[in-house]
Design an enzyme around this catalytic site. Structure first.
Site, short mmCIF file in Angstrom:
data_model
loop_
_atom_site.label_atom_id
_atom_site.label_comp_id
_atom_site.label_asym_id
_atom_site.label_seq_id
_atom_site.Cartn_x
_atom_site.Cartn_y
_atom_site.Cartn_z
N SER A 269 0.84 -1.20 0.00
CA SER A 269 0.00 0.00 0.00
C SER A 269 0.87 1.25 0.00
O SER A 269 2.08 1.19 0.22
CB SER A 269 -0.88 0.01 1.25
OG SER A 269 -0.08 0.27 2.38
N LYS A 270 0.20 2.37 -0.24
CA LYS A 270 0.90 3.65 -0.22
C LYS A 270 1.55 3.86 1.14
O LYS A 270 2.65 4.39 1.24
CB LYS A 270 -0.12 4.75 -0.51
CG LYS A 270 0.44 6.14 -0.39
CD LYS A 270 -0.55 7.15 -0.85
CE LYS A 270 -0.57 8.39 0.02
NZ LYS A 270 0.71 8.80 0.57
N ARG A 271 0.86 3.41 2.20
CA ARG A 271 1.40 3.58 3.55
C ARG A 271 2.73 2.84 3.73
O ARG A 271 3.64 3.32 4.39
CB ARG A 271 0.39 3.10 4.59
CG ARG A 271 -0.02 4.23 5.53
CD ARG A 271 -1.20 3.84 6.39
NE ARG A 271 -2.36 3.49 5.60
CZ ARG A 271 -3.06 2.37 5.74
NH1 ARG A 271 -2.72 1.47 6.63
NH2 ARG A 271 -4.12 2.15 4.98
N ASP A 274 5.37 4.99 2.23
CA ASP A 274 5.71 6.13 3.10
C ASP A 274 6.55 5.67 4.28
O ASP A 274 7.54 6.30 4.66
CB ASP A 274 4.42 6.78 3.63
CG ASP A 274 3.63 7.44 2.51
OD1 ASP A 274 4.21 7.64 1.42
OD2 ASP A 274 2.42 7.73 2.71
#
Ligand code: GLU
Length: 514
Positions: A269-271, A274
């Site tokens: 995921s994008k998380r 990050d």
């Protein structure tokens, strides 16, 4: 059935919904479709699935087109290109879908449902109170407000009065639905587990399911290659082909394994990006609402061919040890049979490794061309010839062009001070004198090549009865500012006699009172 069963012209599609930036999992789906189409001399089209207006994000469609173009994934037909099966944006095809929904109502494969959101919600809550799940399906549909339970007149009246409705698919009870997946083999699902999915809404918009099947049929799609998250929808899709009477031209399905987090399980995921510091999007994306910026592979300095190569091998294994493959090689070797069923873990170190390999294969002049703006940012100007030579010598030490500055700044800027640890360890009482003594030896060199420098320094060491270390390490400190860097002769030759000697003299001056 196999994916080689392609007597008819292969036609595949990439069908993203423009709900935000394209995730690299989506890029991989597009890539596999592209490789498959090219290998079979087929057509690949780009269809934008934007029927869910509530999820529409401005700029997302343009982003998708730009990202795939950057990666060299090209379409033969589609949004922005055209083609004989257009329009290719579903919102531009809006008027086409209603007759198909009505056809299913007429043939008994679908029905109108008038239940309000509140009514459905209270059913859901009542079921929850009994620790059950509410589902609009063969067991419950006869207790709900729809054209199966209302009289024909009541239904006609409601429709005439403009009451909001949806059209739902009517799954036949106790039916085994067989799906043949090119990656997973045969998958069987009982219709009793499935809910009567909404196909069409009274706002005139089809849902994803209806629009997707109608378009795949009208656009003569032969193979549907898409993410695993669509596998649960496949039984409905197969039944829609049956309901429409299109089973004989139904495309073959291949559901791709998920891209997984580098650590632990679950979808990347994008998380995760990050959290672990890597991009999950091909290009940088600025969220139009929040203004939040997400990093992209392009802006992070990846070569598009490296990203393509890395993604191709996440979930597909061509066999053999070869890892570096151009788009042409990938096209030649690709096969759906060798796609794995299980998810593929994203590996950041491997992604960097791929970029390094492509950097090493890039022409030095091209690396220099990309490095020049970085130098300009640091206020450095240097001749192209010099920058090319620095890149040639130093590229093996970096994964990205932008990392070159950290590795090479001393080529362009003389050291302003000397690393403390290096000085402590290497600078002895007589070092400054020794360095001073080496100056005439270096000055006497006519042709300032690496070899000549080496020979001169060898003579110097012999004359002083010392090994190479006591003079070469201090000279390196004088020139680089530290004990790092490439082979010293090569470095000095590249800097030139004048600059090398200038740095050495400066060092003698700075260290004379030590
Ligand atoms: N619009 C769907 C998506 O966003 C397409 C799924 C499919 O390929 O059928 O992924």
């Amino acid at each position: 059935m196999s994916d080689n069963n392609t007597a008819q012209t292969v036609r595949v599609r990439f069908a993203p919904s423009p709900t935000g930036p394209l995730h690299i999992g989506g890029v991989r789906t597009a890539l596999y479709n592209y490789l498959f189409a090219r290998q079979h001399g087929g057509h690949m089209l780009l269809r934008i699935e934007d029927t869910d207006q509530t999820r529409f994000v401005p700029g997302a469609e343009q982003y998708i087109i730009e990202a795939l173009d950057w990666l060299g994934i090209r379409f033969d037909e589609g949004v922005g290109i055209g083609g004989e099966y257009g329009p290719y944006r579903q919102s531009d095809r809006k008027a086409m879908y209603k007759p198909y929904a009505l056809q299913l109502v007429e043939s008994g494969w679908a029905y109108y449902a008038f239940d309000t959101a509140e009514e459905l919600d209270s059913r859901r809550k009542a079921a929850e109170a009994e620790k059950k799940n509410f589902q609009y399906d063969a067991r419950t549909r006869m207790q709900l407000r729809n054209s199966l339970t209302l009289s024909e007149e009541e239904t006609a009246q409601l429709l005439a009065s403009g009451a909001p409705y949806v059209i739902r698919f009517k799954f036949p009870p106790h039916t085994d639905i067989q799906i043949h997946d090119l990656i997973r083999g045969d998958v069987k699902v009982s219709s009793d587990t499935l809910d009567d999915k909404v196909l069409f809404k009274s706002d005139g918009m089809p849902t994803y399911h209806l629009a997707n099947i109608v378009d795949d049929h009208l656009m003569r799609i032969t193979h549907v290659i898409r993410g695993e998250e669509w596998l649960p929808s496949a039984p409905l899709h197969v039944m829609l082909y049956r309901a429409f009477g299109w089973e004989d031209t139904m495309p073959q399905f291949a559901h791709l394994p998920l891209l997984l987090k580098p650590d632990g399980n679950g979808k990347l995921s994008k998380r995760d990006g990050d959290r672990l510091g890597f991009p999950v999007f091909p290009l940088q994306w600025t969220d139009p609402k929040s203004g939040e910026v997400s990093s992209g592979y392009r802006e992070s300095g990846y070569f598009p061919a490296a990203v393509v190569n890395m993604l191709a091998l996440l979930g597909w294994n061509p066999g053999g040890d070869e890892e570096i493959m151009s788009m042409d090689t990938l096209i030649e070797k690709f096969s759906i049979q060798r796609i794995s069923k299980s998810g593929a873990k994203f590996d950041l170190e491997k992604a960097k490794w791929f970029n390094h390999q492509y950097l090493m294969m890039t022409d030095d002049a091209e690396i220099a061309r990309r490095f020049m703006p970085v130098l300009a940012q640091h206020g450095v100007s240097a001749s192209e010839e010099f920058v090319v030579a620095v890149c040639r010598l130093m590229k093996e030490r970096v994964n990205f062009v932008k990392e070159l500055w950290d590795q090479t700044s001393y080529f362009f800027v003389a050291p302003e001070s000397y690393a403390e640890a290096a000085m402590k360890k290497r600078w002895k009482e007589d070092t400054t004198a020794l360095v001073r003594d080496s100056i005439p030896q270096l000055e006497a060199i006519q042709d300032f090549t690496g070899e000549a420098i080496h020979d001169a320094m060898q003579q110097f060491c012999e004359a002083h009865g010392i090994g190479f270390g006591p003079i070469m390490i201090p000279l390196r400190i004088a020139i680089v500012g530290d004990t790092k860097g490439p082979d010293l002769q090569t470095l000095m030759a590249l800097l030139g006699k004048e600059e090398s000697l200038r740095r050495i003299r400066t060092c003698v001056e700075r260290t004379k009172d030590l």
